[in-house]
Design a protein around this motif. Structure first.
Motif, PDB file in Angstrom:
ATOM      1  N   SER B  16     -53.937 -28.989-128.170  1.00  0.00           N
ATOM      2  CA  SER B  16     -53.493 -28.495-129.474  1.00  0.00           C
ATOM      3  C   SER B  16     -52.000 -28.185-129.570  1.00  0.00           C
ATOM      4  CB  SER B  16     -54.285 -27.232-129.830  1.00  0.00           C
ATOM      5  OG  SER B  16     -54.098 -26.258-128.833  1.00  0.00           O
ATOM      6  N   SER B  18     -47.774 -28.888-128.683  1.00  0.00           N
ATOM      7  CA  SER B  18     -46.833 -29.996-128.516  1.00  0.00           C
ATOM      8  C   SER B  18     -46.183 -30.009-127.136  1.00  0.00           C
ATOM      9  CB  SER B  18     -45.729 -29.888-129.573  1.00  0.00           C
ATOM     10  OG  SER B  18     -46.265 -30.061-130.854  1.00  0.00           O
ATOM     11  N   ASN B  21     -40.000 -30.747-128.878  1.00  0.00           N
ATOM     12  CA  ASN B  21     -39.402 -31.327-130.080  1.00  0.00           C
ATOM     13  C   ASN B  21     -37.883 -31.192-130.023  1.00  0.00           C
ATOM     14  OD1 ASN B  21     -39.105 -28.617-130.665  1.00  0.00           O
ATOM     15  ND2 ASN B  21     -40.189 -28.669-132.615  1.00  0.00           N
ATOM     16  N   GLU B  89     -46.911 -23.847-132.579  1.00  0.00           N
ATOM     17  CA  GLU B  89     -46.564 -25.183-133.030  1.00  0.00           C
ATOM     18  C   GLU B  89     -45.466 -25.193-134.097  1.00  0.00           C
ATOM     19  OE1 GLU B  89     -47.463 -27.392-130.840  1.00  0.00           O
ATOM     20  OE2 GLU B  89     -48.478 -28.717-132.239  1.00  0.00           O
ATOM     21  N   TYR B  92     -45.509 -29.317-138.834  1.00  0.00           N
ATOM     22  CA  TYR B  92     -45.449 -30.773-138.925  1.00  0.00           C
ATOM     23  C   TYR B  92     -45.639 -31.219-140.366  1.00  0.00           C
ATOM     24  CZ  TYR B  92     -45.397 -31.374-133.876  1.00  0.00           C
ATOM     25  OH  TYR B  92     -45.024 -31.352-132.567  1.00  0.00           O
ATOM     26  N   LYS B 132     -46.350 -34.982-129.683  1.00  0.00           N
ATOM     27  CA  LYS B 132     -47.665 -34.401-129.440  1.00  0.00           C
ATOM     28  C   LYS B 132     -48.488 -35.342-128.569  1.00  0.00           C
ATOM     29  CE  LYS B 132     -48.994 -33.947-133.774  1.00  0.00           C
ATOM     30  NZ  LYS B 132     -49.707 -33.439-134.973  1.00  0.00           N
TER      31      LYS B 132
END
Lengths: 90, 149
Positions: B16, B18, B21, B89, B92, B132
């Motif tokens: 679940s 990432s 980024n 997270e 997104y 991800k």
């Protein structure tokens, strides 16, 4: 951002005798990376569409919208919105 | 031509969260362009499937900071920020998946953009692209990205 020249992708898998290779195109409307060959190395047909308005190559989902929205134009719109929000303190 | 940077993002993969980024800072942003991506796993050899995804995001999330390394040592530090091993997270953007790669744990994937075909991030606060991989836990994975700003 015509993206007419091709990118390159490969998968190196020790279970395979040689790397799987594919040319790629970045969609001129949404920037999705489209692989032009399947995992056997065979060219995939029907995965690209030429946009006659902006001259870029696009993915099929973008072509199906029947609208020309070049990504460069979207970038300008996103950045203009960001500047506006910053100016009004949001 | 802008300065080019390398970012190495690692984590013990999660179903679940990432891998990492690369995002703009809150101020003084500039466009950045991804031109090289490498995805793989460095754990003990095993057969595990994974679906890697590169997706646009509008927040950085909570992450461990990673410093982009200039490919030319004479270049100044990057304005763009990066991080790995998220605990919260990023936000997104729906339907903005730029690259999907179904990949066995044994395999490594590399993508190099053609000039003009780079993945471009707009110069707005916290905008970026996240990586991800919904794999089974305990699989150590690495993503290497080169970008230009």
């Amino acid at each position: 951002m015509g993206a007419r020249s091709r990118g390159y992708a490969r998968i190196v898998d020790p279970a395979l005798a040689k790397p799987q290779e594919s040319d790629t195109i970045t969609c001129g409307h949404c920037q999705k990376v489209v692989h032009l060959h399947d995992r056997t190395g065979k060219a995939r047909s029907g995965v690209l569409v030429h946009c006659h308005q902006c001259g870029s190559q696009t993915c099929v989902p973008c072509a199906e919208t029947a609208r020309c929205e070049p990504f460069e134009k979207k970038l300008d719109q996103i950045e203009a919105r960001g500047r506006l929000l910053a100016a009004i303190g949001i | 031509m802008g300065a080019k940077f390398a970012v190495d993002m690692q984590r013990t993969a999660s179903l679940s969260l990432s891998v990492g980024n690369i995002t703009n800072p809150g101020a003084s942003q500039r466009r950045h362009r991804w031109f090289f991506v490498q995805l793989g796993a460095e754990g003990t050899v095993a057969d595990n499937p994974a679906l890697w995804a590169l997706q646009r995001c509008t927040t950085a999330g909570t992450r461990t900071a990673v410093t982009p390394i200039p490919l030319d040592p004479a270049d100044a530090a990057a304005v763009t920020t990066a991080g790995e091993a998220h605990t919260v997270e990023p936000t997104y953007t729906a339907n903005e998946i730029l690259l999907n790669v179904p990949l066995n744990q044994r395999a490594t994937y590399q993508w190099m953009a053609a000039p003009g075909g780079e993945l471009v991030v707009p110069a707005t606060a916290s905008a970026g692209i996240g990586i991800k991989t919904p794999t089974s836990g305990l699989v150590a994975v690495t993503a290497q990205v080169h970008f230009e700003e």
